[in-house]
Design a protein around this motif. Sequence first.
Motif, mmCIF file in Angstrom:
data_model
loop_
_atom_site.group_PDB
_atom_site.id
_atom_site.type_symbol
_atom_site.label_atom_id
_atom_site.label_comp_id
_atom_site.label_asym_id
_atom_site.label_seq_id
_atom_site.Cartn_x
_atom_site.Cartn_y
_atom_site.Cartn_z
ATOM 1 N N ALA A 49 0.783 -0.675 0.360
ATOM 2 C CA ALA A 49 -0.141 -0.082 -0.170
ATOM 3 C C ALA A 49 1.266 1.241 -0.038
ATOM 4 C CB ALA A 49 -0.701 0.094 1.694
ATOM 5 N N THR A 50 0.582 2.268 -0.878
ATOM 6 C CA THR A 50 1.214 3.945 -0.951
ATOM 7 C C THR A 50 -0.025 4.420 -0.371
ATOM 8 O OG1 THR A 50 2.222 3.049 -3.204
ATOM 9 C CG2 THR A 50 2.315 4.407 -2.099
ATOM 10 N N PRO A 51 0.744 5.140 0.877
ATOM 11 C CA PRO A 51 -0.045 6.728 1.456
ATOM 12 C C PRO A 51 -0.317 7.109 0.490
ATOM 13 C CG PRO A 51 1.171 5.731 2.517
ATOM 14 C CD PRO A 51 1.487 4.526 1.610
ATOM 15 N N ILE A 52 -1.254 7.538 -0.061
ATOM 16 C CA ILE A 52 -2.026 9.287 -0.982
ATOM 17 C C ILE A 52 -2.793 9.559 -0.190
ATOM 18 C CG2 ILE A 52 -1.453 7.997 -3.148
ATOM 19 C CD1 ILE A 52 -3.730 7.441 -4.002
ATOM 20 N N ALA A 53 -3.003 11.207 -1.327
ATOM 21 C CA ALA A 53 -3.626 12.492 -0.513
ATOM 22 C C ALA A 53 -5.479 11.980 -1.311
ATOM 23 C CB ALA A 53 -3.478 13.928 -1.321
ATOM 24 N N PRO A 54 -6.588 12.144 -0.923
ATOM 25 C CA PRO A 54 -7.400 11.755 -1.020
ATOM 26 C C PRO A 54 -7.848 12.115 -2.130
ATOM 27 C CG PRO A 54 -7.542 13.171 0.498
ATOM 28 C CD PRO A 54 -6.172 12.891 0.169
ATOM 29 N N ALA A 55 -7.174 13.810 -2.615
ATOM 30 C CA ALA A 55 -7.731 13.703 -4.156
ATOM 31 C C ALA A 55 -5.976 13.548 -4.881
ATOM 32 C CB ALA A 55 -8.284 15.712 -4.366
ATOM 33 N N ILE A 102 4.403 -4.676 -10.804
ATOM 34 C CA ILE A 102 3.625 -3.676 -10.496
ATOM 35 C C ILE A 102 4.582 -2.566 -10.157
ATOM 36 C CG2 ILE A 102 1.584 -2.670 -10.224
ATOM 37 C CD1 ILE A 102 0.485 -5.782 -9.116
ATOM 38 N N ALA A 103 4.574 -1.666 -11.477
ATOM 39 C CA ALA A 103 5.121 -0.331 -10.612
ATOM 40 C C ALA A 103 4.467 0.958 -10.585
ATOM 41 C CB ALA A 103 5.948 0.125 -11.773
ATOM 42 N N ILE A 104 4.477 1.086 -9.425
ATOM 43 C CA ILE A 104 3.674 2.062 -8.776
ATOM 44 C C ILE A 104 4.294 3.663 -8.730
ATOM 45 C CG2 ILE A 104 2.260 3.563 -7.440
ATOM 46 C CD1 ILE A 104 1.417 0.684 -6.074
ATOM 47 N N HIS A 105 4.498 4.566 -9.581
ATOM 48 C CA HIS A 105 5.676 5.721 -9.764
ATOM 49 C C HIS A 105 5.248 7.447 -8.783
ATOM 50 C CE1 HIS A 105 8.155 9.276 -11.408
ATOM 51 N NE2 HIS A 105 9.061 8.587 -10.768
ATOM 52 N N ASP A 106 5.530 7.772 -8.305
ATOM 53 C CA ASP A 106 5.422 9.358 -8.086
ATOM 54 C C ASP A 106 5.814 10.490 -8.497
ATOM 55 O OD1 ASP A 106 4.573 11.463 -6.254
ATOM 56 O OD2 ASP A 106 5.535 10.917 -4.572
ATOM 57 N N ASP A 107 5.069 10.781 -9.874
ATOM 58 C CA ASP A 107 5.241 11.524 -10.547
ATOM 59 C C ASP A 107 5.597 13.255 -9.335
ATOM 60 O OD1 ASP A 107 5.144 10.153 -12.537
ATOM 61 O OD2 ASP A 107 3.719 10.350 -13.510
ATOM 62 N N GLY A 108 5.071 13.258 -8.614
ATOM 63 C CA GLY A 108 4.370 14.452 -7.778
ATOM 64 C C GLY A 108 3.717 15.416 -8.773
ATOM 65 N N SER A 111 0.568 13.251 -8.385
ATOM 66 C CA SER A 111 0.469 12.549 -9.553
ATOM 67 C C SER A 111 0.500 11.188 -9.370
ATOM 68 C CB SER A 111 0.596 13.319 -11.013
ATOM 69 O OG SER A 111 -0.508 14.429 -11.046
ATOM 70 N N TYR A 112 0.403 9.689 -9.351
ATOM 71 C CA TYR A 112 1.199 8.473 -9.080
ATOM 72 C C TYR A 112 0.790 7.514 -10.341
ATOM 73 C CZ TYR A 112 1.431 9.582 -4.452
ATOM 74 O OH TYR A 112 2.034 10.527 -3.333
ATOM 75 N N ASP A 113 1.324 7.064 -10.670
ATOM 76 C CA ASP A 113 1.885 6.590 -12.839
ATOM 77 C C ASP A 113 1.647 4.587 -12.309
ATOM 78 O OD1 ASP A 113 2.174 5.969 -15.427
ATOM 79 O OD2 ASP A 113 3.249 4.734 -14.449
ATOM 80 N N VAL A 114 0.883 3.708 -12.754
ATOM 81 C CA VAL A 114 0.536 2.775 -11.864
ATOM 82 C C VAL A 114 1.177 1.457 -13.692
ATOM 83 C CG1 VAL A 114 -1.001 1.181 -11.441
ATOM 84 C CG2 VAL A 114 -1.272 2.808 -10.113
#
Length: 297
Positions: A49-55, A102-108, A111-114
């Motif tokens: 699990a990757t923590p992310i902001a709700p929006a 699976i790659a989950i990338h934090d684009d800053g 924004s996230y890329d899966v």
Amino acid sequence: VSTTQVLLVAVLAVALVGLFFGIRRLRTYRGGIEFSVQTPYSFTEESPATPIAPASQVTITSVRGDITAVPDDTSELRVIARKTAYAWKQSDAQAAAAQVHIAIHDDGGGSYDVRPTGLEALGNKGTISLEVHLPRRAVIRASTGDGDVRVSGARGSVSAQGHDGVIEIRECGGDVSASQSGGSVHIVGVAGNVKISGDAKELEVADVKGQATIDGKFPGPIHLARIEKGVHLISDKTDLTITRLNGLVESSPGSLRISDDTGDIALNAQDANVSITNPGGKVHITGNNGRVEIYYA
């Protein structure tokens, strides 16, 4: 019996056995016929699990495989991948699937890329389907080259792109856009606006609080219902604007039916029989070579 006859029978027997196994090796799949009796084996992998902001904005990409987005009351991004490999033995399939991750990338900027990596290890038939769990308010961008896209219960905007599969978006709290080549599009229950493009073979849009704009080549059936701020449909032989749709629009090759709208209708249609029942505003029809019938209850 001569030696020649014995040899001839033996050669014929070998040929028949070879033909039998050759026929067994023919296998039909999407895209053509190939020589293979390789068995599909499926394996599941789950990302941490990757923590992310709700929006946050989450972009999900799959070259071959389905995408299912599961919005939930969470502040995490989690992906379950189902990897399918074709092989003669399960151990070979497992070895191939083990190279796909699976790659989950934090684009800053939220924004996230899966996306999957190492997909080439599965060969040209293998697939990887993604089930993505994410916050309900996340902005979802999903694209697959060969498979279905399904989203239900999102509160943010959703965009989907597909090819020869099904795009299905239901109960969305934001705007929705979809681009589909072949396959079908089903969008039901949207609080914002809807935009659709492409050449889907079947199209359904219903229960939209905003406006629907549909522009493309749609050879198959079209079903539109209850679009509060109206619809603008542009297809091969149809340019239809309805300022408010409380009823139905049903279109198929050579036929267009409109019933129980409460707005004005502007229609330019070619080679179609048009039936309008209980129009609620002005009706303006041009360019039609078919029959036009208007009924009032």
